[in-house]
Write a protein that holds these residues in place. Structure first.
Motif, short mmCIF file in Angstrom:
data_model
loop_
_atom_site.label_atom_id
_atom_site.label_comp_id
_atom_site.label_asym_id
_atom_site.label_seq_id
_atom_site.Cartn_x
_atom_site.Cartn_y
_atom_site.Cartn_z
N VAL A 211 8.41 5.59 2.62
CA VAL A 211 7.45 6.24 1.73
C VAL A 211 7.65 7.75 1.67
N GLY A 212 8.69 8.23 2.31
CA GLY A 212 9.00 9.66 2.31
C GLY A 212 10.39 9.85 2.90
N ASP A 213 10.80 11.09 3.02
CA ASP A 213 12.13 11.37 3.56
C ASP A 213 12.31 10.76 4.95
N ASP A 214 11.36 10.99 5.81
CA ASP A 214 11.42 10.42 7.16
C ASP A 214 10.12 9.69 7.48
N GLU A 215 9.51 9.14 6.48
CA GLU A 215 8.23 8.45 6.67
C GLU A 215 8.36 6.99 6.28
N TYR A 216 7.77 6.13 7.09
CA TYR A 216 7.82 4.70 6.85
C TYR A 216 6.43 4.11 7.04
N TRP A 217 6.19 3.03 6.32
CA TRP A 217 4.88 2.36 6.42
C TRP A 217 5.10 0.87 6.57
N THR A 218 4.44 0.29 7.58
CA THR A 218 4.53 -1.15 7.83
C THR A 218 3.15 -1.76 7.67
N PRO A 219 2.88 -2.39 6.54
CA PRO A 219 1.57 -3.03 6.35
C PRO A 219 1.40 -4.21 7.30
N LYS A 220 0.16 -4.51 7.61
CA LYS A 220 -0.13 -5.62 8.53
C LYS A 220 -1.21 -6.52 7.93
N ASN A 221 -1.17 -7.76 8.31
CA ASN A 221 -2.20 -8.71 7.92
C ASN A 221 -3.36 -8.66 8.90
N TYR A 222 -4.52 -9.07 8.44
CA TYR A 222 -5.66 -9.20 9.35
C TYR A 222 -5.32 -10.28 10.37
N GLY A 223 -5.41 -9.93 11.64
CA GLY A 223 -5.07 -10.88 12.69
C GLY A 223 -3.63 -10.76 13.17
N GLY A 224 -2.79 -10.07 12.36
CA GLY A 224 -1.42 -9.81 12.80
C GLY A 224 -0.44 -10.95 12.65
N SER A 225 -0.84 -12.08 12.08
CA SER A 225 0.07 -13.22 11.95
C SER A 225 0.70 -13.26 10.55
N LYS B 101 3.60 -6.55 -1.31
CA LYS B 101 4.92 -6.89 -1.86
C LYS B 101 4.83 -7.09 -3.38
N THR B 102 3.77 -7.72 -3.83
CA THR B 102 3.58 -7.92 -5.27
C THR B 102 3.41 -6.58 -5.98
N PHE B 103 2.59 -5.71 -5.41
CA PHE B 103 2.34 -4.37 -5.94
C PHE B 103 3.66 -3.60 -6.06
N HIS B 104 4.47 -3.66 -5.02
CA HIS B 104 5.76 -2.97 -5.01
C HIS B 104 6.72 -3.56 -6.04
N ASP B 105 6.72 -4.89 -6.15
CA ASP B 105 7.67 -5.56 -7.03
C ASP B 105 7.38 -5.31 -8.51
N ILE B 106 6.12 -5.31 -8.89
CA ILE B 106 5.79 -5.12 -10.31
C ILE B 106 5.87 -3.65 -10.70
N GLY B 107 5.90 -2.77 -9.70
CA GLY B 107 6.00 -1.33 -9.98
C GLY B 107 4.65 -0.66 -9.84
N VAL B 108 4.62 0.37 -9.02
CA VAL B 108 3.36 1.08 -8.75
C VAL B 108 2.77 1.65 -10.04
N ASP B 109 3.61 2.28 -10.86
CA ASP B 109 3.11 2.86 -12.11
C ASP B 109 2.46 1.80 -13.00
N TYR B 110 3.13 0.67 -13.10
CA TYR B 110 2.60 -0.41 -13.95
C TYR B 110 1.25 -0.90 -13.42
N ALA B 111 1.16 -1.11 -12.11
CA ALA B 111 -0.08 -1.60 -11.51
C ALA B 111 -1.23 -0.62 -11.70
N LEU B 112 -0.94 0.68 -11.52
CA LEU B 112 -1.99 1.68 -11.68
C LEU B 112 -2.42 1.81 -13.14
N PHE C 126 -4.26 6.58 -6.16
CA PHE C 126 -3.05 7.26 -5.73
C PHE C 126 -1.84 6.34 -5.78
N PRO C 127 -0.68 6.87 -6.15
CA PRO C 127 0.52 6.04 -6.28
C PRO C 127 1.16 5.72 -4.94
N TYR C 128 0.36 5.18 -4.03
CA TYR C 128 0.84 4.79 -2.72
C TYR C 128 0.74 3.28 -2.60
#
Length: 201
Positions: free
Chosen positions: A40-54, A75-86, A99-101
């Motif tokens: 999500v940035g030059d040296d920034e990463y984001w790992t989403p998690k599910n409720y419960g972690g499974s 994954k769906t949000f990312h695949d269809i395109g953030v701009d399109y979803a917003l 925000f486009p995050y």
């Protein structure tokens, strides 16, 4: 309802899935619920998690929304395109800053109850938009209708002097050419301001 800005959380996910359906997904589209990390940035990463972690492995879109699976939504949000979803969210009537995050897929951007209610009402009305009213019907203790607000009714018919059956829905004959014009005009201002892309291709 109008001023309190809150994170909508998972209630934002149906907007993501609605955008995906309009872009070619189907309820049977498979999205794999598995660990994922996004840059999500030059040296920034984001790992989403599910409720419960499974993780549940391959899931249909229908299962993803039924069980409110975070990974599937992101994954769906990312695949269809953030701009399109917003842009799609603004088209449904959301006027708050989204925000486009990728975390916005999980409702991390603030909005208010009125805007979310407007967006959900479009789903319930099969894509048609009606101007929302906080108070639709007021009846006094004698059964007289003091106020009956309906978007498709002329002001004269909402007069407190006019008695009517509050259980009877007014007949409406919407003009198909401008059925969604008000909503679309409002949404386009935000879409153009942010230079978002609403084309499904």
């Amino acid at each position: 309802t109008l001023q309190a800005q809150r994170q909508p959380g998972s209630s934002f996910k149906p907007i993501v899935y609605a955008a995906a359906l309009d872009k070619g997904y189907s309820p049977r589209t498979i999205v794999t619920d598995s660990p994922v990390t996004f840059q999500v940035g030059d040296d920034e990463y984001w790992t989403p998690k599910n409720y419960g972690g499974s993780f549940r492995g391959p899931l249909t879109l229908k299962s993803g929304i039924t069980h409110s699976v975070n990974i599937v939504a992101v994954k769906t949000f990312h695949d269809i395109g953030v701009d399109y979803a917003l842009a799609y969210a603004h088209k449904l009537g959301l006027k708050s800053e989204i925000f486009p995050y990728l975390s916005s897929a999980l409702g991390a951007s603030d909005t208010n109850l009125k805007e979310m209610t407007e967006a959900y009402s479009v789903f319930a009305a099969e894509g048609k938009y009606n101007t929302p009213h906080l108070i639709r019907l007021i009846i006094d203790r004698d059964g007289n209708v003091m106020e009956h607000t309906h978007p498709s009714q002329p002001t004269a018919q909402n007069s407190p002097d006019k008695k009517e059956d509050p259980k009877k829905e007014p007949a409406t004959t919407p003009n198909k050419d401008d059925m969604n014009r008000e909503l679309l005009d409002e949404g386009l201002a935000f879409i153009e301001k942010k230079q978002l892309d609403l084309t499904p291709e």
